[in-house]
Design an enzyme around this catalytic site. Structure first.
Site, PDB file in Angstrom:
ATOM      1  N   HIS A  25     -56.607  37.422 -82.200  1.00 43.43           N
ATOM      2  CA  HIS A  25     -56.210  37.783 -80.836  1.00 43.43           C
ATOM      3  C   HIS A  25     -56.710  39.170 -80.430  1.00 43.43           C
ATOM      4  CE1 HIS A  25     -54.327  37.124 -77.142  1.00 43.43           C
ATOM      5  NE2 HIS A  25     -53.063  36.945 -77.489  1.00 43.43           N
ATOM      6  N   ARG A  26     -57.247  39.922 -81.370  1.00 45.12           N
ATOM      7  CA  ARG A  26     -57.845  41.210 -80.992  1.00 45.12           C
ATOM      8  C   ARG A  26     -59.146  40.973 -80.232  1.00 45.12           C
ATOM      9  NH1 ARG A  26     -58.411  43.748 -86.817  1.00 45.12           N
ATOM     10  NH2 ARG A  26     -59.240  41.656 -87.068  1.00 45.12           N
TER      11      ARG A  26
END
Ligand code: CAO
Length: 606
Positions: A576-577
């Site tokens: 999700h980064r």
């Protein structure tokens, strides 16, 4: 000219922890040649003049004293004087003695002002070309007096020839013996650089790499994965990249006897000879391996990562003392080597709050299972241990999210079944996975962020222009991830053929290093077994992985009625980064659409 160890002040019998040049390198004045380490400091020995390195006479782990020969240098014709060791690096306390001497000019080295390639010699133009002529002794410059001229004088002036062969043995393993070889990182015929990792050994507490003692070519291997070795065991024969034509060229190093005895037999002017002269057993010791790493319960040190880091023994010791996981420290030294300063800066950043402290994971309770009944303890397999550490690293480092979706593959399955028998006649097993992989290759071209990786600085994205796709394979020894090269350039049949070939190699444990490297995206298909949706773990440093489960007939509401459709469960886990939820659902939606476009999937690939 021969470059030897300058005045080391109070130090003698000092270990070489890094050799920074190799035969044939062109170096400038003051370029570091080797790094020495005492128990108090590390120091670089700089080049006294510009030139081309002829023979490198030392290797990592050798111990040297003032006046010992390091390299021969075909100089560019300048005058020079012997070098001073660079002052011990500031951070290393207690090094004041040597540093002081160097700074006070007590060494022969204080005046390096003329050590400039185009300097006082004035005939710099004569230089490189002639200096490199084979066998020519072109000492346009007069070397500083070596401490032991007779012993240190080279037999010949570094004429290039096919190198001599030497046996590489297992270095000192501290308290360990009978240690398993878990990875052989080179093959016969490979060219290696000094210090390059040759193989990985694993004790129950740590893994450690055996570095190449010098640059050269691997002639033959004496061990294979799974063998057990102890200090001094022969592991491979290495042909040096360059040797001298004179008596200094060592033959194949026999394994019997101490290094000093072997060196004496070979007439080598290597450090071992000095050991024999000085009667110093220490000087003849093989390079010391890092003390085995111990993993205290609950500490957040990744031992495999710690062992791989390029750092000197003293820096490793410092990191241990401070409880720092070296694998998390960025190295500012040459080739990313981690220095003591890097370790201290890392700790300072945490103390200042500039970097969030990585808390130790809370320990799981230790249970004496035998108290409750009979037990049978079996060691984890090698692959399980390796993949376990990697999966754990991905799990704790990556903020995972999994997007689930379903693809209607009714038409696709119908077509696949109609093509299966004909493919089988060509020796190809046309499973659904080949179609999923073809669809993923198309998706990765459309949404390339899914095959990117976060840059090491955490502030950039690395986009790859190739599409090598990995697939998880269940083998008797554990999970492995073979990689299909250029999956985007292959049609469904080629992908199916690669899947079959690599799965067979994986199951028989015959995958080569090349078969499991370079992946940009992974597919984990459990469809052949069963199940409905799961949350695969991203295969770091990749940023996404597609999980595929077993297809099933389902009632789907269409045009006012329920119709039976064959639905394939998809589970896309992502970092999700790098990837937002919107990107992820775009990927699964487009993937599901594409799996419905059978003709597109079957198109020939240009
Ligand atoms: N739904 C229903 N059936 C499926 C299917 C799916 N999604 N995927 C495959 N099948 C069927 C195949 O069609 C084949 O049946 P037929 O022989 O009748 O055609 C059967 O299942 C077996 O397929 P396969 O396993 O031989 O081939 P594959 O290409 O599907 O998979 C491989 C190859 C290597 C991925 C697989 O064998 C494997 O090892 N899977 C496990 C992966 C794994 O462990 N993942 C978890 C990782 S995290 O722990």
């Amino acid at each position: 000219m021969e470059v030897s160890v300058p005045d080391l002040g109070d130090f003698a019998d000092v270990e070489i922890i890094e050799v920074l040049v190799k035969a044939g390198d062109r170096i400038a004045p003051e370029d570091p040649i080797v790094t020495l380490e005492t128990d108090k400091a590390t120091m670089d020995v700089p080049a006294p003049a510009a030139g081309v390195v002829g023979e490198v006479k030392v290797a990592v782990g050798d111990r040297v004293s003032t006046g010992d020969p390091l390299i021969t240098l075909d100089t560019d014709g300048a005058n020079f004087e012997a070098p001073a060791p660079a002052a011990p690096r500031a951070e290393e306390a207690g090094a004041a003695g040597a540093a002081g001497k160097a700074r006070r000019g007590e060494s022969t080295a204080a005046s390096t002002a003329s050590a400039d390639g185009g300097g006082a010699g004035g005939n710099g133009g004569a230089k490189a070309a002639s200096a490199q002529a084979a066998g020519a002794t072109k000492s346009a410059a007069k070397p500083a007096e070596p401490a032991e001229p007779a012993a240190a004088a080279p037999a010949a002036a570094g004429a290039a020839s096919s190198g001599a062969e030497r046996m590489v043995t297992v270095p000192d393993l501290g308290d360990f013996s009978d240690v398993e070889v878990i990875e052989v990182l080179v093959e016969e015929g490979d060219e290696v650089e000094a210090e390059q990792a040759l193989m990985t050994l694993e004790t129950e507490k740590a893994t450690m790499d055996v570095p190449a003692p010098e640059a050269g070519t691997i002639v033959s291997l004496r061990v294979k994965v799974g063998d057990r070795v102890s200090a001094g065991d022969e592991i491979m024969v290495l042909r040096s990249r360059i040797s001298t034509t004179g008596a200094a060229a060592p033959g194949l190093e026999p394994s019997a006897g101490t290094p000093a005895e072997r060196a004496a037999r070979q007439g080598s002017a290597a450090p071992a000879e000095r050991a024999a002269r000085q009667g110093s057993a220490a000087a003849a010791k093989p390079p010391a391996a890092e003390p085995p790493a111990v993993r205290p319960i609950g500490a957040a040190i990744d031992e495999a990562g710690f062992a791989r880091v390029h750092a000197s023994p003293s820096v490793r010791k410092l990191a241990r003392e401070l409880g720092v996981d070296l694998g998390r420290v960025r190295g500012s030294g040459r080739k990313g080597r981690v220095t003591a300063d890097d370790v201290k800066s890392y700790v300072k950043e945490i103390m200042r709050g500039a970097r969030p402290a990585e808390p130790a994971l809370p320990p799981v309770p230790q249970v004496d299972f035998a108290k409750f009944g009979a037990i049978d303890v079996r060691p984890l397999g090698r692959i399980q241990r390796i993949s376990g550490a990697r999966v754990h690293a991905s799990w704790v480092n990556i903020p995972h999210v999994t997007q689930h979706d379903e693809a209607d593959i009714t038409a696709l399955e119908e077509t696949r079944r109609s093509l299966k028998a004909e493919a089988e006649q060509r020796g190809i097993k046309l499973t659904p996975l080949a179609f999923v992989m073809r669809a993923c290759a198309l998706m990765l071209a459309e949404l390339p962020k899914f095959k990117s990786s976060l840059g090491a600085d955490g502030e950039s994205l690395v986009f790859k222009e190739y599409t090598h796709i990995g697939f998880a394979a269940d083998t008797p020894n554990g999970l492995v991830v073979p990689v299909i090269r250029d999956a985007d350039k292959k049609d469904v049949y080629e992908l199916a053929s690669d899947l079959g070939r690599l799965s067979a190699l994986a199951r028989s444990g015959k995958l080569k290093a090349d078969d499991i490297q370079g992946g940009v995206f992974t597919i984990s298909s459990l469809g052949g077994i069963g199940g409905r949706f799961f949350t695969p773990i991203v295969n770091a440093p990749e940023v996404a992985i597609l999980g595929v489960s077993r297809h099933a007939w389902q009632p789907v509401y269409r045009a006012g009625e329920f119709v039976p459709r064959l639905m394939l469960p998809l589970s896309l886990s992502y970092d999700h980064r790098v990837i937002d939820g919107a990107d992820a659902v775009r990927f699964t939606t487009r993937l599901a659409e594409t799996l419905g476009q059978v003709e597109r999937l079957l198109e020939a690939v240009p």
